[in-house]
Motif scaffolding. Structure first.
Motif, PDB file in Angstrom:
ATOM      1  N   ARG A 176     -55.018  32.818 -41.811  1.00  0.00           N
ATOM      2  CA  ARG A 176     -54.158  33.595 -42.704  1.00  0.00           C
ATOM      3  C   ARG A 176     -52.709  33.549 -42.227  1.00  0.00           C
ATOM      4  N   SER A 177     -52.506  33.613 -40.920  1.00  0.00           N
ATOM      5  CA  SER A 177     -51.164  33.569 -40.348  1.00  0.00           C
ATOM      6  C   SER A 177     -50.488  32.227 -40.650  1.00  0.00           C
ATOM      7  N   LYS A 178     -51.234  31.136 -40.460  1.00  0.00           N
ATOM      8  CA  LYS A 178     -50.688  29.802 -40.750  1.00  0.00           C
ATOM      9  C   LYS A 178     -50.425  29.632 -42.245  1.00  0.00           C
ATOM     10  N   ALA A 179     -51.335  30.132 -43.086  1.00  0.00           N
ATOM     11  CA  ALA A 179     -51.163  30.010 -44.534  1.00  0.00           C
ATOM     12  C   ALA A 179     -49.957  30.800 -45.006  1.00  0.00           C
ATOM     13  N   ASP A 180     -49.717  31.946 -44.401  1.00  0.00           N
ATOM     14  CA  ASP A 180     -48.569  32.771 -44.790  1.00  0.00           C
ATOM     15  C   ASP A 180     -47.239  32.122 -44.430  1.00  0.00           C
ATOM     16  N   GLU A 181     -47.239  31.209 -43.469  1.00  0.00           N
ATOM     17  CA  GLU A 181     -46.014  30.525 -43.062  1.00  0.00           C
ATOM     18  C   GLU A 181     -45.614  29.418 -44.029  1.00  0.00           C
ATOM     19  N   ILE A 182     -46.518  28.995 -44.891  1.00  0.00           N
ATOM     20  CA  ILE A 182     -46.232  27.898 -45.825  1.00  0.00           C
ATOM     21  C   ILE A 182     -45.322  28.394 -46.932  1.00  0.00           C
ATOM     22  N   ASP A 183     -44.239  27.656 -47.165  1.00  0.00           N
ATOM     23  CA  ASP A 183     -43.339  27.972 -48.269  1.00  0.00           C
ATOM     24  C   ASP A 183     -43.771  27.159 -49.480  1.00  0.00           C
ATOM     25  N   TRP A 184     -44.425  27.794 -50.420  1.00  0.00           N
ATOM     26  CA  TRP A 184     -44.952  27.108 -51.585  1.00  0.00           C
ATOM     27  C   TRP A 184     -43.860  26.825 -52.609  1.00  0.00           C
ATOM     28  N   GLY A 185     -42.730  27.516 -52.509  1.00  0.00           N
ATOM     29  CA  GLY A 185     -41.659  27.319 -53.472  1.00  0.00           C
ATOM     30  C   GLY A 185     -41.846  28.138 -54.735  1.00  0.00           C
ATOM     31  N   TYR A 186     -42.996  28.765 -54.881  1.00  0.00           N
ATOM     32  CA  TYR A 186     -43.304  29.591 -56.043  1.00  0.00           C
ATOM     33  C   TYR A 186     -44.109  30.796 -55.579  1.00  0.00           C
ATOM     34  N   THR A 187     -44.046  31.838 -56.363  1.00  0.00           N
ATOM     35  CA  THR A 187     -44.884  32.999 -56.062  1.00  0.00           C
ATOM     36  C   THR A 187     -46.294  32.727 -56.576  1.00  0.00           C
ATOM     37  N   ASP A 227     -47.971  34.575 -58.578  1.00  0.00           N
ATOM     38  CA  ASP A 227     -47.992  34.846 -60.020  1.00  0.00           C
ATOM     39  C   ASP A 227     -47.459  33.657 -60.808  1.00  0.00           C
ATOM     40  N   GLU A 228     -46.405  32.996 -60.318  1.00  0.00           N
ATOM     41  CA  GLU A 228     -45.859  31.831 -60.996  1.00  0.00           C
ATOM     42  C   GLU A 228     -46.877  30.681 -61.019  1.00  0.00           C
ATOM     43  N   LEU A 229     -47.563  30.475 -59.911  1.00  0.00           N
ATOM     44  CA  LEU A 229     -48.572  29.417 -59.832  1.00  0.00           C
ATOM     45  C   LEU A 229     -49.738  29.718 -60.776  1.00  0.00           C
ATOM     46  N   LEU A 230     -50.179  30.968 -60.797  1.00  0.00           N
ATOM     47  CA  LEU A 230     -51.290  31.333 -61.672  1.00  0.00           C
ATOM     48  C   LEU A 230     -50.884  31.225 -63.134  1.00  0.00           C
ATOM     49  N   ALA A 231     -49.629  31.512 -63.447  1.00  0.00           N
ATOM     50  CA  ALA A 231     -49.156  31.409 -64.827  1.00  0.00           C
ATOM     51  C   ALA A 231     -49.221  29.972 -65.337  1.00  0.00           C
TER      52      ALA A 231
END
Length: 107
Positions: free
Chosen positions: A88-99, A101-105
């Motif tokens: 979870r810590s490593k995943a939280d460090e990833i900058d996806w560039g989108y939120t 909610d934006e990805l799910l939309a």
């Protein structure tokens, strides 16, 4: 050399024939004396001219092994387990560039 110069040079080169471009490249290279730069140019040209082998479906086929344990596979693949908190810590460090909610939309 600003952006305008690069755009202008690009437009000039797009009007050259293949042979004109070859002659220009040869002219530039023959004026160079820096071995490292020449070697870099050579490696780049070699990489561009090396034909790429096309992959086939058979390239992904491996023989099925029998009697293989999870421990054998883990050892072969240098498996290092981590806890959910570490994941979870490593995943939280990833900058996806989108939120999220934006990805799910987009779905």
């Amino acid at each position: 050399m600003g952006l305008e110069y690069r755009i202008c040079k690009h437009n000039i080169f797009s009007m050259l024939t293949t042979n004109d471009l070859k002659v220009n490249i040869i002219d530039l290279v023959t004026k160079m004396n820096d071995w490292e730069k020449l070697h870099l140019i050579y490696k780049n040209i070699e990489a561009v001219n090396t034909p790429k082998r096309k992959l086939s479906l058979e390239d992904g086929v491996v023989q099925i092994r029998k009697n293989v344990s999870f421990e054998d596979l883990a050892k072969e693949q240098s498996y290092q387990p981590i806890t959910y908190q570490e994941f979870r810590s490593k995943a939280d460090e990833i900058d996806w560039g989108y939120t999220l909610d934006e990805l799910l939309a987009e779905l």
